[in-house]
Scaffold this active site. Structure first.
Site, mmCIF file in Angstrom:
data_model
loop_
_atom_site.group_PDB
_atom_site.id
_atom_site.type_symbol
_atom_site.label_atom_id
_atom_site.label_comp_id
_atom_site.label_asym_id
_atom_site.label_seq_id
_atom_site.Cartn_x
_atom_site.Cartn_y
_atom_site.Cartn_z
ATOM 1 N N TYR A 1 -43.446 56.226 65.387
ATOM 2 C CA TYR A 1 -42.240 56.415 66.278
ATOM 3 C C TYR A 1 -42.939 57.106 67.456
ATOM 4 C CZ TYR A 1 -38.779 56.607 62.523
ATOM 5 O OH TYR A 1 -38.299 56.371 61.569
ATOM 6 N N ARG B 1 -34.925 54.465 47.288
ATOM 7 C CA ARG B 1 -36.288 55.252 47.020
ATOM 8 C C ARG B 1 -36.156 56.454 47.702
ATOM 9 N NH1 ARG B 1 -38.732 50.207 46.612
ATOM 10 N NH2 ARG B 1 -40.058 50.851 48.173
ATOM 11 N N HIS C 1 -43.386 51.623 63.863
ATOM 12 C CA HIS C 1 -42.397 51.834 62.873
ATOM 13 C C HIS C 1 -42.812 53.088 62.096
ATOM 14 C CE1 HIS C 1 -39.600 50.622 59.858
ATOM 15 N NE2 HIS C 1 -40.540 51.021 58.827
ATOM 16 N N GLN D 1 -43.336 46.908 46.415
ATOM 17 C CA GLN D 1 -42.147 47.646 46.061
ATOM 18 C C GLN D 1 -42.382 48.468 44.714
ATOM 19 O OE1 GLN D 1 -39.199 47.807 48.518
ATOM 20 N NE2 GLN D 1 -41.276 47.459 49.559
ATOM 21 N N HIS E 1 -34.413 46.972 58.096
ATOM 22 C CA HIS E 1 -35.351 45.772 57.501
ATOM 23 C C HIS E 1 -35.194 44.567 58.356
ATOM 24 C CE1 HIS E 1 -38.122 45.479 53.777
ATOM 25 N NE2 HIS E 1 -38.342 46.488 54.592
#
Length: 751
Positions: free
Chosen positions: A58, A125, A55, A324, A104
């Site tokens: 890559y 964000r 994730h 978060q 997600h």
């Protein structure tokens, strides 16, 4: 228990470490040891494991993604390209717009509400970190079979999460998709897009420069939620026998994020920030290593200063946590006090956790003991690069040979069967009215939404004085991509490009979310390589560079992968939003024109799916020059007032486009099938490069002259009239009957 410090790691080379449990391969672990000249500490191992995950690094995809840079068309609009939190384009009048789509997927299957909610929070964000005010979100979604019991668990939770988080932030949700297919049963796709606006001079980048500058962590406290979360969860195939591959999903607090947004925008306005990075996937591991790697020096961090929700967290857990609503800023010493004052004003916790050094190392300390000493580029930007083997699957030829020709699949004959087919298509979950979903989203908050669902593209006004605006559309068709991933990716781009142009906006740039199965399967990697090649080639022709995006792999359960699903977002600019073109037929007597060529192209079509549950043949052909021409005509006609409505033709063909334009405007249409034309092909073919428009009679000559001069086929096929869709000589269906069929599907499935 002995703290695993750098000194201890140097003295204990033979200590066994859980590298495999953290998702690392043996050769990757050995490479880490080579880089460091010793075994890694537990904290270092945690950082490398999340940052070298699929994730974040890559590692399987970047050899193919580089085409987006190598083949990128020249663009005067591009201000910031691939490699930053999000791409930025110039839209004129001193404004810049940043936009990006991310996934997600896996967290949203495990915990639909929080998975989807934190997907919105994370992409917002990313946009904020570029220096922009977020102004809108979109949500391309894919679920399993609409009537499957688990869809009733996943879909309502995902929709509630997106709506709950986005609505609390006060951001309009202006578009997206809801698509059902059994291939997504164990792997729904929850992609999230955000758009932000700023002035050119307000662009910020993720870099830590200036020795002595302070590293400030601000926002929510760090907790145990999401430890290893999306970074590990999105790097493995779901397997019920491996519960350890399902770590905690992050928990979002949109009210905290709203405070964080306003606080961040105020510190930007006062020019208090040298560099900034949001904390998303891989948390502090990502923020510290990427800031240091992109900067001009090193970084020293005192990890025990990090505000915690759980005092029992270890250094490894703090570094891996994906809690978060957190940001990391680099601030000059003389501006720290003012930065902290603004954070206190907004009730945002802010802590100086370190500083930029003049060295070349990222050093992290825990209560005075050094637990990390690494070259930051090796963590953030020099992870593994895999040349995964890929090969065209053996079954591809057989799949493409299974074309839905008239001699193989029964086609409707006669008016009654054509009408029944139209109603079946219009009521299929993929084509039905999505109000059940979109009514849970606030589409008009902030007062600048010009177009929203179910329009072809969402449109936002970004300057209230000049009416400058941007339009964004997302599209993707996994059925097309399964038949031919190269063409399927180009069709996704072409449709999004066409949708933006249909509103009157000029397409400028692309973002993509590439959703595929396991990269360890050569057939999946072939699909991925072909889709990247197709998208890069098409962007080159259309002049729309890829500004950034996301790759989501391992979307499969066991051996069963999803259809390859490249989702493409296109952003366009419109000088005056009051001149936009909606999709609704509104004025009786206006003329309906079909633009483009219609051929017998039904491979992967909605009709083949609805009538026969069939997938085979080839997808529609792509003519990118025709797409450019069609877009130019739609934009010029919108700008010059020649058309009152426009709607692209894609899934469901002309039949579905007529249903949507008529129902949206509450006006019927009389349609004439040209002599010698098969009415079934005319209504249900999914040939690309087409649109329908309604033309005021006073503008017909000017419009047709323009189309003729430019060489775009334009056939007058009917007139806006009455309260039925009357395909003359074949069948008539009332708008009431259509509305009932079109709007009843979702409530019946989900209530």
């Amino acid at each position: 228990m002995t703290l695993d410090t750098v000194e201890y790691a140097s003295q204990s080379p033979d200590v066994e470490q859980p590298w495999a449990e953290l998702g690392l391969k043996q050769d990757e672990y050995e490479r880490i040891r080579t880089i460091l000249g010793r075994r890694p500490t537990g904290a270092e191992l945690a950082m490398y494991s999340v940052m070298w995950s699929e994730h974040c690094s890559y590692k399987s995809s970047k050899v193919h993604l580089k085409q987006f840079g190598e083949k990128a068309p020249a663009s005067d609009a591009m201000l910031v390209g691939i490699g930053e939190n999000a791409g930025v384009v110039d839209v004129g009048q001193g404004y810049a717009v940043t936009f990006k789509v991310e996934s997600h997927n896996h967290p949203s299957y495990v915990e639909p509400y929080q998975g989807a909610a934190t997907g919105i929070g994370g992409i917002v964000r990313d946009i904020l970190a570029m220096g922009a005010r977020p102004v809108a979100v979109m949500d391309p979604l894919r679920f399993g079979a609409a009537d499957h019991p688990d869809t009733k668990r996943v879909l309502p939770g995902v929709v509630a999460g997106i709506g709950g988080y986005g609505n609390c932030l006060g951001l309009p949700n202006i578009g997206g998709e809801v698509v059902f297919d059994p291939c997504y049963q164990g792997n729904p796709l929850v992609n999230a897009l955000c758009v932000g606006v700023m002035k050119h001079e307000d662009i910020h980048l993720a870099k830590a420069s200036g020795a002595g500058n302070k590293v400030i962590l601000y926002g929510a406290r760090t907790g145990g939620d999401g430890i290893g979360g999306v970074s590990v969860l999105a790097s493995e195939t779901f397997d019920d026998s491996k519960p350890t591959k399902r770590p905690a999903v992050q928990v979002g607090d949109p009210f905290q994020e709203k405070l964080l947004i306003e606080c961040t925008l105020e510190v930007f306005a006062e020019k208090l920030v040298v560099g900034i990075q949001d904390l998303g996937g891989a948390g502090l591991s990502c923020a510290t290593s990427e800031l240091a790697s992109a900067g001009s020096g090193g970084m020293r961090v005192e990890l025990d200063r990090v505000p915690l929700r759980d005092a029992t967290l270890s250094p490894e857990e703090i570094l891996m946590s994906e809690s978060q609503e957190r940001m990391c800023a680099i601030v000059e010493p003389g501006k720290v006090d003012r930065f902290l004052e603004i954070c206190e004003k907004w009730d945002v916790i802010a802590t100086v956790i370190g500083e930029v050094t003049d060295g070349e190392r990222l050093e992290i300390f825990w209560h005075g003991e050094q637990v990390v000493d690494v070259p930051p580029r090796t963590v953030a930007h020099e992870g593994p690069t895999y040349q995964r083997p890929y090969a065209r699957p053996d079954w591809q030829d057989e799949l493409q040979a299974d074309a839905p020709t008239a001699d193989r699949l029964k086609r409707p004959a006669g008016g009654d069967e054509l009408k029944a087919t139209l109603l079946a298509v219009a009521s299929h979950p993929n084509q039905a009215d999505k109000s059940w979903v979109t009514s849970q989203y606030d589409r008009y908050v902030l007062g600048n939404t010009v177009l929203a669902q179910p329009e072809d593209a969402g449109m936002i006004r970004i300057d209230e004085e000049t009416n400058l605006g941007v339009a964004v559309a997302t599209d993707g068709n996994g059925r097309y991509a399964k038949l031919d991933p190269y063409t399927g990716a180009q069709l996704a781009l072409a449709e999004a490009y066409r949708n933006v142009a249909a509103t009157g906006a000029k397409p400028l740039a692309v973002t993509d979310c590439l959703n595929f199965g396991s990269p360890e399967d050569p057939a999946v990697m072939w699909q991925f390589a072909e889709a990247c090649r197709g998208l890069a080639d098409a962007c080159q022709v259309l002049g729309t560079p890829v500004t950034g995006g996301n790759v989501s792999l391992y979307n499969q359960t066991g051996e069963v992968a999803i259809h390859p699903t490249p989702v493409v977002g296109v952003l366009g600019v419109i000088d005056d939003v009051t001149r936009r073109t909606p999709m609704a037929f509104r004025e009786e007597g206006q003329l309906v024109y079909l633009l483009g060529d219609t051929e017998d192209e039904l491979g992967g079509s909605t009709w083949a799916q609805v009538a026969h549950d069939h997938l085979g043949g080839l997808p529609p052909k792509v003519d990118l020059e025709r797409e450019r021409l069609l877009a130019e005509i739609l934009i010029a006609a919108s700008r010059d007032g020649m058309i009152d409505a426009a709607h692209d033709l894609s899934d469901g063909g002309l039949a579905q486009a007529l249903v949507e334009s008529c129902l949206k405007g509450g006006q019927g249409a009389r349609i004439v099938v040209p002599q010698g034309t098969d009415p079934f092909v005319l209504l249900f073919s999914e040939s690309a490069g087409r649109a329908i428009v309604s033309v005021p009679r006073s503008e017909e000559l000017r419009f047709t002259d323009m189309c003729g001069a430019r060489g775009l086929p334009a056939a007058r096929i009917g007139v806006v009239d009455g309260d039925t869709i009357d395909v003359q000589g074949h069948f008539t269906v009332t708008l009431d009957e259509l509305r009932t069929a079109h709007s009843a599907t979702f409530p019946a499935l989900l209530v």
